[in-house]
Scaffold this motif. Structure first.
Motif, PDB file in Angstrom:
ATOM      1  N   LEU A  35      25.828  17.721  -6.231  1.00 43.28           N
ATOM      2  CA  LEU A  35      24.395  17.538  -6.060  1.00 43.28           C
ATOM      3  C   LEU A  35      23.744  17.489  -7.440  1.00 43.28           C
ATOM      4  N   CYS A  36      22.840  16.523  -7.642  1.00 46.00           N
ATOM      5  CA  CYS A  36      22.208  16.426  -8.961  1.00 46.00           C
ATOM      6  C   CYS A  36      20.881  15.695  -8.853  1.00 46.00           C
ATOM      7  N   GLY A  37      19.881  16.244  -9.505  1.00 46.29           N
ATOM      8  CA  GLY A  37      18.619  15.533  -9.650  1.00 46.29           C
ATOM      9  C   GLY A  37      18.683  14.703 -10.909  1.00 46.29           C
ATOM     10  N   PHE A  38      18.461  13.444 -10.793  1.00 44.82           N
ATOM     11  CA  PHE A  38      18.419  12.525 -11.925  1.00 44.82           C
ATOM     12  C   PHE A  38      19.696  12.558 -12.773  1.00 44.82           C
ATOM     13  N   PRO A  39      20.853  12.219 -12.184  1.00 42.51           N
ATOM     14  CA  PRO A  39      22.088  12.204 -12.969  1.00 42.51           C
ATOM     15  C   PRO A  39      22.067  11.091 -14.014  1.00 42.51           C
ATOM     16  N   THR A  40      22.782  11.351 -15.091  1.00 42.58           N
ATOM     17  CA  THR A  40      22.893  10.352 -16.147  1.00 42.58           C
ATOM     18  C   THR A  40      23.916   9.295 -15.730  1.00 42.58           C
ATOM     19  N   VAL A  41      23.917   8.203 -16.454  1.00 40.20           N
ATOM     20  CA  VAL A  41      24.902   7.144 -16.211  1.00 40.20           C
ATOM     21  C   VAL A  41      26.312   7.709 -16.381  1.00 40.20           C
ATOM     22  N   GLU A  42      26.493   8.558 -17.390  1.00 43.50           N
ATOM     23  CA  GLU A  42      27.803   9.150 -17.660  1.00 43.50           C
ATOM     24  C   GLU A  42      28.233  10.070 -16.513  1.00 43.50           C
ATOM     25  N   GLU A  43      27.292  10.858 -15.981  1.00 44.11           N
ATOM     26  CA  GLU A  43      27.622  11.751 -14.862  1.00 44.11           C
ATOM     27  C   GLU A  43      28.009  10.949 -13.620  1.00 44.11           C
ATOM     28  N   ARG A  44      27.292   9.864 -13.356  1.00 43.91           N
ATOM     29  CA  ARG A  44      27.637   9.010 -12.209  1.00 43.91           C
ATOM     30  C   ARG A  44      29.037   8.419 -12.379  1.00 43.91           C
ATOM     31  N   ALA A  45      29.317   7.914 -13.575  1.00 44.42           N
ATOM     32  CA  ALA A  45      30.620   7.290 -13.840  1.00 44.42           C
ATOM     33  C   ALA A  45      31.749   8.311 -13.723  1.00 44.42           C
ATOM     34  N   ARG A  46      31.547   9.492 -14.268  1.00 40.72           N
ATOM     35  CA  ARG A  46      32.599  10.522 -14.209  1.00 40.72           C
ATOM     36  C   ARG A  46      32.844  10.969 -12.775  1.00 40.72           C
ATOM     37  N   ALA A  47      31.785  11.105 -11.986  1.00 39.33           N
ATOM     38  CA  ALA A  47      31.952  11.469 -10.578  1.00 39.33           C
ATOM     39  C   ALA A  47      32.789  10.420  -9.851  1.00 39.33           C
ATOM     40  N   ARG A  48      32.503   9.149 -10.104  1.00 37.86           N
ATOM     41  CA  ARG A  48      33.294   8.069  -9.479  1.00 37.86           C
ATOM     42  C   ARG A  48      34.755   8.155  -9.892  1.00 37.86           C
ATOM     43  N   GLU A  49      35.014   8.369 -11.180  1.00 38.94           N
ATOM     44  CA  GLU A  49      36.387   8.460 -11.685  1.00 38.94           C
ATOM     45  C   GLU A  49      37.151   9.597 -11.006  1.00 38.94           C
ATOM     46  N   LEU A  50      36.454  10.684 -10.681  1.00 37.53           N
ATOM     47  CA  LEU A  50      37.096  11.869 -10.099  1.00 37.53           C
ATOM     48  C   LEU A  50      37.070  11.844  -8.571  1.00 37.53           C
ATOM     49  N   ALA A  51      36.644  10.731  -7.993  1.00 38.03           N
ATOM     50  CA  ALA A  51      36.578  10.574  -6.542  1.00 38.03           C
ATOM     51  C   ALA A  51      35.697  11.632  -5.892  1.00 38.03           C
ATOM     52  N   ALA A  52      34.649  12.049  -6.608  1.00 36.10           N
ATOM     53  CA  ALA A  52      33.690  13.015  -6.065  1.00 36.10           C
ATOM     54  C   ALA A  52      32.492  12.253  -5.509  1.00 36.10           C
ATOM     55  N   THR A  53      31.926  12.764  -4.430  1.00 35.75           N
ATOM     56  CA  THR A  53      30.717  12.186  -3.863  1.00 35.75           C
ATOM     57  C   THR A  53      29.529  12.784  -4.591  1.00 35.75           C
ATOM     58  N   LEU A  54      28.661  11.956  -5.123  1.00 36.95           N
ATOM     59  CA  LEU A  54      27.485  12.410  -5.856  1.00 36.95           C
ATOM     60  C   LEU A  54      26.251  12.131  -5.001  1.00 36.95           C
ATOM     61  N   ILE A  55      25.530  13.195  -4.665  1.00 35.08           N
ATOM     62  CA  ILE A  55      24.286  13.069  -3.920  1.00 35.08           C
ATOM     63  C   ILE A  55      23.141  13.345  -4.898  1.00 35.08           C
ATOM     64  N   GLU A  56      22.289  12.349  -5.044  1.00 33.65           N
ATOM     65  CA  GLU A  56      21.203  12.450  -5.994  1.00 33.65           C
ATOM     66  C   GLU A  56      19.940  12.959  -5.312  1.00 33.65           C
ATOM     67  N   ASP A  57      19.317  13.958  -5.945  1.00 36.70           N
ATOM     68  CA  ASP A  57      18.021  14.444  -5.467  1.00 36.70           C
ATOM     69  C   ASP A  57      16.960  13.428  -5.849  1.00 36.70           C
ATOM     70  N   PRO A  58      15.889  13.385  -5.084  1.00 37.23           N
ATOM     71  CA  PRO A  58      14.816  12.438  -5.447  1.00 37.23           C
ATOM     72  C   PRO A  58      14.102  12.900  -6.711  1.00 37.23           C
TER      73      PRO A  58
END
Length: 116
Positions: free
Chosen positions: A93-116
């Protein structure tokens, strides 16, 4: 008659009120799922390592964590799960993730839910 438990959610959150809120939501939405409370990612890592010996008969195990936390963060926790090869799923869970955080989550097969 009590329903049998199916699966486990590890809620890793250092802030008690937020952890309690997430656990309350999960209890109402998924009453048949067991929950384990961890006061952050370091504690969650210990729980994950202790559950590694569980068989798949106990159901799926999902870790819910914020991306940013003290000690090791949610992405480090996701990397630990990914490297271990265990069949756990990670939801971040993350409010306003960075591009790097989104990319790393994808690489690790983690689901990233972004807060508004």
């Amino acid at each position: 008659m009590e329903s049998s438990r199916r699966g486990t959610v590890i809620v890793a959150e250092g802030r008690g009120p937020v952890r309690d809120y997430v656990q309350g939501l999960l209890s109402r939405a998924l009453p048949e799922v067991s929950q384990v409370s961890a006061s952050g990612c370091v504690a969650a890592r210990e729980v994950i390592d202790s559950l590694a010996s569980l068989s798949s008969a106990s159901g799926p195990i999902v870790v819910v964590s914020g991306v940013r936390s003290s000690g090791i963060d949610g992405l480090d926790l996701a990397e630990h799960v990914w490297r271990s090869g265990s069949p756990l799923s990670v939801v971040l869970l993350c409010g306003f993730p960075t591009v790097e955080e989104r990319a790393r989550a994808r690489e690790l097969a983690a689901t990233l839910i972004e807060d508004p």
